[in-house]
Design a protein around this motif. Structure first.
Motif, PDB file in Angstrom:
ATOM      1  N   TRP A 238       0.841  -1.218   0.000  1.00 51.13           N
ATOM      2  CA  TRP A 238       0.000   0.000   0.000  1.00 51.13           C
ATOM      3  C   TRP A 238       0.861   1.247   0.000  1.00 51.13           C
ATOM      4  O   TRP A 238       0.522   2.257  -0.634  1.00 51.13           O
ATOM      5  N   ASN A 242       0.861   4.139  -2.777  1.00 41.30           N
ATOM      6  CA  ASN A 242       0.632   5.511  -2.328  1.00 41.30           C
ATOM      7  C   ASN A 242       1.736   6.450  -2.821  1.00 41.30           C
ATOM      8  O   ASN A 242       1.470   7.584  -3.226  1.00 41.30           O
ATOM      9  N   ALA A 255      -5.237  12.067 -13.158  1.00 41.27           N
ATOM     10  CA  ALA A 255      -5.757  10.731 -13.461  1.00 41.27           C
ATOM     11  C   ALA A 255      -4.877   9.646 -12.844  1.00 41.27           C
ATOM     12  O   ALA A 255      -5.375   8.678 -12.264  1.00 41.27           O
ATOM     13  N   ALA A 258      -5.376   9.613  -9.074  1.00 37.80           N
ATOM     14  CA  ALA A 258      -6.643   8.993  -8.676  1.00 37.80           C
ATOM     15  C   ALA A 258      -6.567   7.472  -8.802  1.00 37.80           C
ATOM     16  O   ALA A 258      -7.016   6.732  -7.924  1.00 37.80           O
ATOM     17  N   ARG A 259      -5.964   7.019  -9.903  1.00 33.12           N
ATOM     18  CA  ARG A 259      -5.895   5.577 -10.141  1.00 33.12           C
ATOM     19  C   ARG A 259      -5.097   4.884  -9.037  1.00 33.12           C
ATOM     20  O   ARG A 259      -5.489   3.853  -8.514  1.00 33.12           O
ATOM     21  N   ALA A 261      -4.354   6.157  -6.054  1.00 29.48           N
ATOM     22  CA  ALA A 261      -4.996   6.345  -4.751  1.00 29.48           C
ATOM     23  C   ALA A 261      -6.034   5.248  -4.532  1.00 29.48           C
ATOM     24  O   ALA A 261      -6.178   4.705  -3.435  1.00 29.48           O
ATOM     25  N   ASP A 262      -6.743   4.906  -5.596  1.00 25.35           N
ATOM     26  CA  ASP A 262      -7.733   3.835  -5.472  1.00 25.35           C
ATOM     27  C   ASP A 262      -7.050   2.500  -5.152  1.00 25.35           C
ATOM     28  O   ASP A 262      -7.525   1.737  -4.305  1.00 25.35           O
ATOM     29  N   THR A 264      -4.263   2.118  -3.621  1.00 26.17           N
ATOM     30  CA  THR A 264      -3.813   2.233  -2.230  1.00 26.17           C
ATOM     31  C   THR A 264      -4.947   1.869  -1.278  1.00 26.17           C
ATOM     32  O   THR A 264      -4.777   1.110  -0.324  1.00 26.17           O
ATOM     33  N   ASP A 265      -6.114   2.431  -1.564  1.00 21.30           N
ATOM     34  CA  ASP A 265      -7.294   2.169  -0.739  1.00 21.30           C
ATOM     35  C   ASP A 265      -7.590   0.673  -0.703  1.00 21.30           C
ATOM     36  O   ASP A 265      -7.846   0.087   0.352  1.00 21.30           O
TER      37      ASP A 265
ATOM     38  N   LEU B   4      -7.408   4.863 -17.854  1.00 20.43           N
ATOM     39  CA  LEU B   4      -7.422   5.377 -16.488  1.00 20.43           C
ATOM     40  C   LEU B   4      -8.759   6.033 -16.188  1.00 20.43           C
ATOM     41  O   LEU B   4      -9.398   5.771 -15.174  1.00 20.43           O
ATOM     42  N   LEU B   5      -9.210   6.888 -17.110  1.00 19.54           N
ATOM     43  CA  LEU B   5     -10.434   7.640 -16.846  1.00 19.54           C
ATOM     44  C   LEU B   5     -11.656   6.722 -16.816  1.00 19.54           C
ATOM     45  O   LEU B   5     -12.558   6.904 -15.997  1.00 19.54           O
ATOM     46  N   LEU B   8     -11.881   5.024 -13.500  1.00 23.44           N
ATOM     47  CA  LEU B   8     -12.330   5.872 -12.399  1.00 23.44           C
ATOM     48  C   LEU B   8     -13.848   5.866 -12.288  1.00 23.44           C
ATOM     49  O   LEU B   8     -14.416   5.868 -11.199  1.00 23.44           O
ATOM     50  N   LEU B  45      -7.331   9.926   1.072  1.00 19.71           N
ATOM     51  CA  LEU B  45      -8.102   9.031   0.218  1.00 19.71           C
ATOM     52  C   LEU B  45      -9.544   9.485   0.009  1.00 19.71           C
ATOM     53  O   LEU B  45     -10.242   8.934  -0.842  1.00 19.71           O
ATOM     54  N   ALA B  48      -9.850  10.142  -3.393  1.00 21.43           N
ATOM     55  CA  ALA B  48      -9.686   9.008  -4.314  1.00 21.43           C
ATOM     56  C   ALA B  48     -11.040   8.711  -4.967  1.00 21.43           C
ATOM     57  O   ALA B  48     -12.086   9.094  -4.437  1.00 21.43           O
ATOM     58  N   PRO B  49     -11.023   8.036  -6.105  1.00 24.38           N
ATOM     59  CA  PRO B  49     -12.247   7.848  -6.885  1.00 24.38           C
ATOM     60  C   PRO B  49     -13.416   7.240  -6.108  1.00 24.38           C
ATOM     61  O   PRO B  49     -14.566   7.595  -6.346  1.00 24.38           O
TER      62      PRO B  49
END
Ligand code: SF4
Lengths: 511, 150
Positions: A238, A242, A255, A258-259, A261-262, A264-265, B4-5, B8, B45, B48-49
């Motif tokens: 993780w 991150n 983008a 975000a990708r 970060a997801d 990581t989550d 990527l998009l 999301l 987070l 995050a998406p």
């Protein structure tokens, strides 16, 4: 990982300064006159500086040196009239440690001049390096930053956008975790080590627990080694995901950020599946593991991991074929191999400079059979190399985890099997590099010299299990000077990117 | 980049958070007053998406001058006391303070008493208390949503 302490730590009852003397060294003893020679000889033999601490009585300073085979050595010097010889000219990596020892314990280091404050914010002595010349100006940033970032202060000395020098002033988050656990039972120290930092909680806890197991003469069974290795590698997964998200943020690539970060989550959710906590707080114990996961749970974690790996591979490809992103990285924020050795750079940042050093390669208390450190093909020590290093290490960790998650996890123990000690040393490869934890136990050692004395594993309140002194020196602590070094000569707008390419914590530095 | 998009959009399905069609917005300034970095990692987070608080009009702003809410994490160390109070003083009215995480609430804080000035409540008027060690991103997102329009 189990540090086979040679030379400077004797087994219990093997002579020294007195029956209760803290790990009194043999050979060169604690003679200040030979201290520098002993440190120099160890460095010449290829050992790396891994921390310096002040002993419990305040009358001895010990330097920790680690050999490539994982052997750890403490080289001590007695404090003479409030001072000891400095070693910063031999090993600049000791700079922060000596400054901290001065601030916390008032120990002077002869030859370390000026001994600038590190932890002490009282302001009586200048903490910045003076930068003079035409048109030099300063930019002060923090302690509160513009994003969601830990608190700390940076002082940039600039001409135009060019960074000449940056001084980091951390320790805004100093909570006094180490003194708070002194004289307390060992499990109290474990809680403090674990909460020093969420991002390194497993690494720090394993380092602390290992130090105590060494003190108690306990050796992890394969089951315990496996459970801890799973937790450590999940933390790395993780954390590296991150870091990639953070590097994307550092260049404003939303983008990619975000990708990752997801991802990581989702990796943190696997932690929760295994340990009940997204950061695995409280999952490491001294002398045992209580992690239990049946086949179904382990399979669930495996499946989750495989999906993360697939999406990571795909998203990574998207990133590296995005030139407006990748063009920002080459040649920026360089720390090369020779500089990394001097600065004490460790972890992905050191490997990205071509130093194939990784504590995991010599961690008998963990489950890393045949492990070899990976380095990138372009080991330039720049942002690109550190970025690519995360990907290499992720692939390695996915492989390790899928191998380890081959059946249910059951609770496991460490067993008596080594002589007990007065001082224990835990070494762990955290996501940010080598973390060391040195623990000196309090009080008289127990009678039975045959080691037959029954050991208590759970928070026994007798002196045998109390902390006299402990010091946690994390990969982040080791690497902060490298961030400042890497930034010098670069442009101020690249600082966020350089900083994110290390992605160090503040909390486990500040403690 | 297309991949990527597209990803999301897919990620968000199946979460409990309400749809984005609501009025109002919230500008958040975060202050780490001495955390272990856990609360920060989870707050990060929320963009995050899966949670994507921006779609509700909630964003982290760079200055307390732009903020409606001061989002405080950590036990409040002596060294962060002044910066925290300074950030609060810089905020325009009406302003709110959220104390996030057990440390900020003074629960189970570890450290030396001589280094700690918290909990947040002792220094600032707290409007929102969010326990947890750390509260997870969904809990943080839900709590911030309750502040919109208040
Ligand atoms: S509440 Fe928990 S996660 Fe948050 S800062 Fe405190 S110890 Fe860390």
């Amino acid at each position: 990982m189990t540090a086979n302490v040679v030379g400077m730590l004797r087994p219990r009852g093997a002579g020294g300064r007195g029956p209760d003397g803290p790990g009194a060294p043999r050979g060169g003893g604690e003679d200040p006159r030979s201290y520098r020679d002993r440190v120099e000889a160890a460095l010449a033999a290829g050992r790396r500086f891994a921390g310096l601490h002040v002993g419990a009585g305040g009358d001895v300073v010990r330097t920790l040196l680690v050999a490539p085979d994982g052997t750890a050595e403490l080289i001590g010097t007695s404090v003479d009239d409030g001072a000891v010889p400095s070693i910063v000219d031999l090993v600049p990596a000791a700079t922060w440690d000596e400054r901290e020892a001065w601030d916390r314990f008032g120990i002077a280091f002869d030859g370390h001049h000026p001994l600038r404050p590190l932890l002490d914010h009282s302001g009586s002595v200048s903490w910045t390096v003076p930068v003079l010349g035409a048109d030099v100006y300063q930019v002060a940033v923090g302690p509160i930053h513009a994003g969601v970032i830990e608190s700390g202060h940076f002082r940039f000395h600039l001409v135009g956008d060019r960074i000449l020098q940056v001084d980091a002033r951390l320790f805004y988050k100093h909570r006094g975790l180490e003194p708070a656990a002194e004289n307390e039972p060992f499990d109290v120290g474990l809680a403090h080590a674990g909460r020093a930092c969420a991002a390194c909680t497993v690494s720090n806890s394993v380092a602390y627990a290992t130090a105590w197991e060494q003190i108690l003469g306990l050796v992890p069974t394969p089951g315990l080694a496996r459970a801890r290795t799973v937790l450590l590698e999940l933390e790395r997964v993780w954390s590296h995901l991150n870091d990639i998200a953070a590097i994307c943020a550092g260049v404003g690539l939303a983008a990619g950020n975000a990708r990752f970060a997801d991802l990581t989550d989702r990796a943190r959710r696997l932690n929760a599946l295994l340990s009940g906590h997204r950061f695995a707080f409280g999952s490491v114990r001294i002398g045992r593991s209580e992690i239990e996961a049946d086949t179904e749970t382990v399979d669930g974690i495996r499946d989750g991991l495989i999906r993360i790996q697939e999406e990571f591979t795909r998203s990574w490809r998207e990133l590296v074929f995005n030139p407006s992103f990748t063009d920002r990285m080459p040649g920026v924020g360089v720390v090369d191999a020779a500089q990394a050795v001097l600065l004490g750079t460790t972890g992905p940042a050191a490997r990205a400079a071509g130093l194939a050093e990784d504590v995991r390669a010599a961690s008998p208390g963990l489950s890393y059979p045949g492990f070899e450190a990976v380095v990138p093909t372009r080991a330039d020590g720049d942002v690109r190399a550190r970025f690519e290093q995360r990907s290499l290490e992720l692939e390695q960790s996915f492989g390790l985890l899928l191998g380890l998650l081959d059946g249910p996890l059951e609770s496991a123990l460490a067993e008596p099997g080594a002589p007990s000690r007065q001082i224990g040393i835990g070494l762990v490869e955290s996501p940010r590099g080598r973390t060391s934890c040195v623990v000196e136990r309090a009080g008289a050692r127990a009678a039975g010299s045959d080691g037959s004395r029954e050991r208590s594993r759970d928070g026994s309140r007798d002196d045998e299990h109390r902390i006299a002194r402990w010091r946690l020196r994390t990969g982040s602590y080791a690497n902060w000077p490298s961030v400042a070094f890497a930034a010098a000569g670069n442009l101020l707008p690249d600082f966020p990117l350089i900083n994110k390419s290390f992605e160090l914590c503040y909390s486990c530095v500040d403690r | 980049m297309f991949t990527l998009l597209r990803d999301l959009r897919r990620i968000r399905r199946g979460l409990d958070l309400p749809g984005p069609a609501r009025g109002g917005s919230l500008a958040v300034r975060h202050v780490d007053a001495g955390s272990c970095n856990g609360c920060e990692h989870e707050l990060t987070l929320t963009s995050a998406p899966a949670y994507d608080l921006q779609r509700f009009g909630i964003g982290v702003v760079a200055s307390p001058r732009h903020a409606d809410v001061l989002f405080v994490t950590g036990a409040v160390t002596n060294r962060m006391r002044e910066p925290l109070l300074t950030a609060y003083a810089a905020m325009p009215e009406p302003r709110r303070v959220a104390a996030v995480g057990d440390c900020a609430l003074g629960c189970g804080v570890l450290g030396s008493a001589s280094e700690l000035a918290g909990p947040v409540e002792d220094l600032l008027p707290v409007d929102l208390r969010l326990p947890g060690c750390p509260p997870d991103p969904a809990a943080i997102a839900a709590a911030l949503l309750t502040l919109i329009g208040q």
